[in-house]
Design a protein around this motif. Structure first.
Motif, mmCIF file in Angstrom:
data_model
loop_
_atom_site.group_PDB
_atom_site.id
_atom_site.type_symbol
_atom_site.label_atom_id
_atom_site.label_comp_id
_atom_site.label_asym_id
_atom_site.label_seq_id
_atom_site.Cartn_x
_atom_site.Cartn_y
_atom_site.Cartn_z
ATOM 1 N N LEU A 1 0.807 -3.300 -10.677
ATOM 2 C CA LEU A 1 1.075 -1.934 -10.223
ATOM 3 C C LEU A 1 0.041 -1.434 -9.363
ATOM 4 N N SER A 2 -1.101 -2.124 -9.100
ATOM 5 C CA SER A 2 -2.060 -1.644 -8.121
ATOM 6 C C SER A 2 -1.238 -1.350 -6.705
ATOM 7 N N ALA A 3 -1.679 -0.575 -5.906
ATOM 8 C CA ALA A 3 -1.092 -0.430 -4.626
ATOM 9 C C ALA A 3 -1.234 -1.827 -3.982
ATOM 10 N N PHE A 4 -2.433 -2.364 -4.093
ATOM 11 C CA PHE A 4 -2.546 -3.513 -3.246
ATOM 12 C C PHE A 4 -1.659 -4.663 -3.683
ATOM 13 N N ASN A 5 -1.109 -4.536 -4.871
ATOM 14 C CA ASN A 5 -0.018 -5.443 -5.322
ATOM 15 C C ASN A 5 1.391 -5.296 -5.342
ATOM 16 N N LEU A 6 1.646 -3.952 -5.579
ATOM 17 C CA LEU A 6 2.857 -3.481 -5.673
ATOM 18 C C LEU A 6 3.603 -3.375 -4.256
ATOM 19 N N SER A 7 4.994 -3.994 -4.064
ATOM 20 C CA SER A 7 5.379 -4.434 -2.765
ATOM 21 C C SER A 7 6.711 -3.229 -2.838
ATOM 22 N N LEU A 8 7.093 -3.245 -1.351
ATOM 23 C CA LEU A 8 8.156 -2.458 -0.962
ATOM 24 C C LEU A 8 8.915 -3.258 0.259
ATOM 25 N N LYS A 9 10.105 -2.844 0.465
ATOM 26 C CA LYS A 9 10.781 -3.390 1.623
ATOM 27 C C LYS A 9 11.177 -2.583 2.778
ATOM 28 N N THR A 10 11.128 -3.037 3.918
ATOM 29 C CA THR A 10 11.480 -1.898 5.027
ATOM 30 C C THR A 10 13.011 -2.241 5.285
ATOM 31 N N PRO A 11 13.622 -1.260 6.243
ATOM 32 C CA PRO A 11 15.239 -1.330 6.411
ATOM 33 C C PRO A 11 15.530 -2.775 7.156
ATOM 34 N N ASP A 12 14.393 -3.221 7.824
ATOM 35 C CA ASP A 12 14.781 -4.842 8.636
ATOM 36 C C ASP A 12 14.488 -5.699 7.714
ATOM 37 N N GLY A 13 13.991 -5.619 6.334
ATOM 38 C CA GLY A 13 13.818 -6.633 5.279
ATOM 39 C C GLY A 13 12.395 -7.030 5.250
#
Length: 240
Positions: free
Chosen positions: A70-82
């Motif tokens: 859950l570190s911000a260095f490791n937690l990921s997210l995805k943008t609208p273009d993937g």
């Protein structure tokens, strides 16, 4: 001795997160082993003095695999273009300064490289954020960071959220409120609180005005959605 905050979800409603400063024995040094001793000392003091237990340390120094992920260095997210990126890269790459930015190319580098990019320190005053072409204000101060972090959490499975809800508090041993503003532990506490208060739904991520009204106390009514947490966030619906 040192002092660090423990962030606890407020299930009674706004402001959704309580901050409790805990004094504890600091173990000198920034080696991982030393920081983990300090984490243990912090959690022991919080349990003894404020009856807060269990506590999840959210950082790369955590002894918990969940806390590390859950570190911000490791937690990921995805943008609208993937495009996939860490929360840290999303935050640093979205900063807009008086004399430069946003540096969207930081979305595709490592978290450490994004955080230490020298342009972030020599481009003047921070004046706004721009995430994938959409503007976000700098006030409230933690709003954008919290939104990005909760976006990463919201993409995860339901069981992942339930894992968080067993904790009474969250810590980040490196976070010092005298030097920093944003904290991943606080963002996690906010996510849990909004979820438990049945306020966590996709409107938070697609409607900037709704989100800002919610976290400032202007809009405390629960959403009309029957299910407060979806399995994934469809970024294509964002209207930030």
């Amino acid at each position: 001795m040192a002092k660090r905050p423990i962030f606890t979800p407020n299930f009674s409603g706004f402001p959704y997160v309580d901050t409790i400063d805990i004094e504890f024995k600091w173990h000198p040094g920034f080696a991982k082993s030393q920081l983990q001793k300090s984490i243990a000392s912090l959690h022991e003091a919080a349990e003894k003095l404020n009856k807060i237990s269990p506590i999840l340390e959210i950082s790369s120094k955590s002894i918990s695999r969940l806390g590390v992920s859950l570190s911000a260095f490791n937690l990921s997210l995805k943008t609208p273009d993937g495009q996939q990126m860490s929360v840290e890269c999303a935050y640093q790459g979205s900063k807009v300064f008086e004399n430069g930015g946003p540096y969207h190319e930081l979305y595709s580098v490592s978290s450490l490289k994004a955080k230490t990019d020298e342009r972030l320190h020599n481009s003047g005053k921070l004046i706004a954020f721009n995430f994938c072409g959409e503007d976000f204000p700098t006030e409230p101060k933690t709003a954008f960071y919290d939104w990005l972090y909760m976006t990463g959490l919201y993409e995860k499975k339901r069981d992942f959220v339930k894992d968080l809800e067993v904790f009474q508090g969250f810590s980040d041993i490196v976070f010092n409120p005298n030097r920093s503003i944003n904290c991943q532990a606080r963002a996690a506490a906010l996510f849990v609180s909004l979820s438990r208060n049945r306020l966590m739904d996709e409107q938070i991520f697609r409607d900037k005005s709704h989100y800002l009204a919610l976290i400032t106390g202007e809009d405390v009514l629960p959403p009309t959605e029957s299910d407060p947490i979806q399995d994934t966030l469809q970024f294509s619906n964002l209207t930030l």
